[in-house]
Design a protein around this motif. Sequence first.
Motif, short mmCIF file in Angstrom:
data_model
loop_
_atom_site.label_atom_id
_atom_site.label_comp_id
_atom_site.label_asym_id
_atom_site.label_seq_id
_atom_site.Cartn_x
_atom_site.Cartn_y
_atom_site.Cartn_z
N VAL A 1 0.85 -1.18 0.00
CA VAL A 1 0.00 0.00 0.00
C VAL A 1 0.90 1.24 0.00
O VAL A 1 1.91 1.29 0.69
CB VAL A 1 -0.92 0.02 1.24
CG1 VAL A 1 -1.79 1.27 1.24
CG2 VAL A 1 -1.77 -1.23 1.29
N LYS A 2 0.50 2.23 -0.78
CA LYS A 2 1.21 3.50 -0.82
C LYS A 2 0.39 4.59 -0.14
O LYS A 2 -0.84 4.58 -0.19
CB LYS A 2 1.51 3.91 -2.27
CG LYS A 2 2.37 2.92 -3.04
CD LYS A 2 3.81 2.91 -2.51
CE LYS A 2 4.70 2.03 -3.37
NZ LYS A 2 6.10 2.00 -2.87
N THR A 3 1.08 5.53 0.47
CA THR A 3 0.43 6.70 1.05
C THR A 3 0.06 7.67 -0.08
O THR A 3 0.48 7.49 -1.23
CB THR A 3 1.37 7.42 2.02
OG1 THR A 3 2.44 8.00 1.26
CG2 THR A 3 1.93 6.46 3.06
N PRO A 4 -0.70 8.72 0.21
CA PRO A 4 -1.01 9.71 -0.84
C PRO A 4 0.23 10.33 -1.48
O PRO A 4 0.18 10.72 -2.65
CB PRO A 4 -1.83 10.77 -0.08
CG PRO A 4 -2.52 9.98 0.99
CD PRO A 4 -1.51 8.96 1.42
N GLN A 5 1.35 10.39 -0.75
CA GLN A 5 2.59 10.92 -1.31
C GLN A 5 3.49 9.83 -1.86
O GLN A 5 4.67 10.05 -2.12
CB GLN A 5 3.34 11.72 -0.24
CG GLN A 5 2.61 12.96 0.25
CD GLN A 5 2.40 13.98 -0.85
OE1 GLN A 5 3.29 14.21 -1.66
NE2 GLN A 5 1.21 14.58 -0.89
#
Length: 232
Positions: free
Chosen positions: A26-30
């Motif tokens: 999973v990636k963060t918004p950044q």
Amino acid sequence: MKRFYKDVSVAAEGEGHAIQLDGRPVKTPQRNALALPTLTLAEAVAGEWAAQGEDIVPASMPLTGLAQGALDQVAREQERIVSRIAAFADSDMLYYRADDGQQALIDHQALHWDPLLDWARQRYDVSFHLVYGIRYKAQPAETLERLAEAVEAQDDFAIAAMLSLVGLSGSLIATLALVEQDYDSSTLWPLVNLEELWQEQQWGRDHQAVAARGIKQAEFEAAARFLDLSRR
């Protein structure tokens, strides 16, 4: 957003623990990896993702939101965020007492707030100016410096939690008491809402105010839990 995954898991990533959806990180918004410092926190964040229904509801994932804040905002702007938190050292709600015409409330505040200030005095070797009525009084420069140092000493995940906690409580002292693990959230929440609870005792409940306080309490408890899980 519709749920697009079936399985949620936790995988080791460097010294951290990454959240994976169907085996993909999973990636963060950044676009940072959603990797947590402890397995207990990673498992709790994974639990938020696993609990989603057909739609992903970010508001139901407070630990995920705090983790994203630590990885995206605090990591990039730590100095600014630390300064924002430390500013509460000069305006902590615990310093401000009722005016002279409300002696019963003054006594009530002293009974419940003074032990917390005494804890801070002993823990950080600081002093405070109490203010009676609505006016501003600067706190001692040494106090501001030492409390700022206590904030600066924390890691990114603790700072993310502290930013939420001071905003919800209006008290850096209460927040530091949680950080130091000398008080828990269930003890502190009534203290930082003491005046509102006092008014309810005198005049009765405002149901809208009670509902709003309940929402804030849930956010406060989530931030306290995030802080705790990030350390074990």
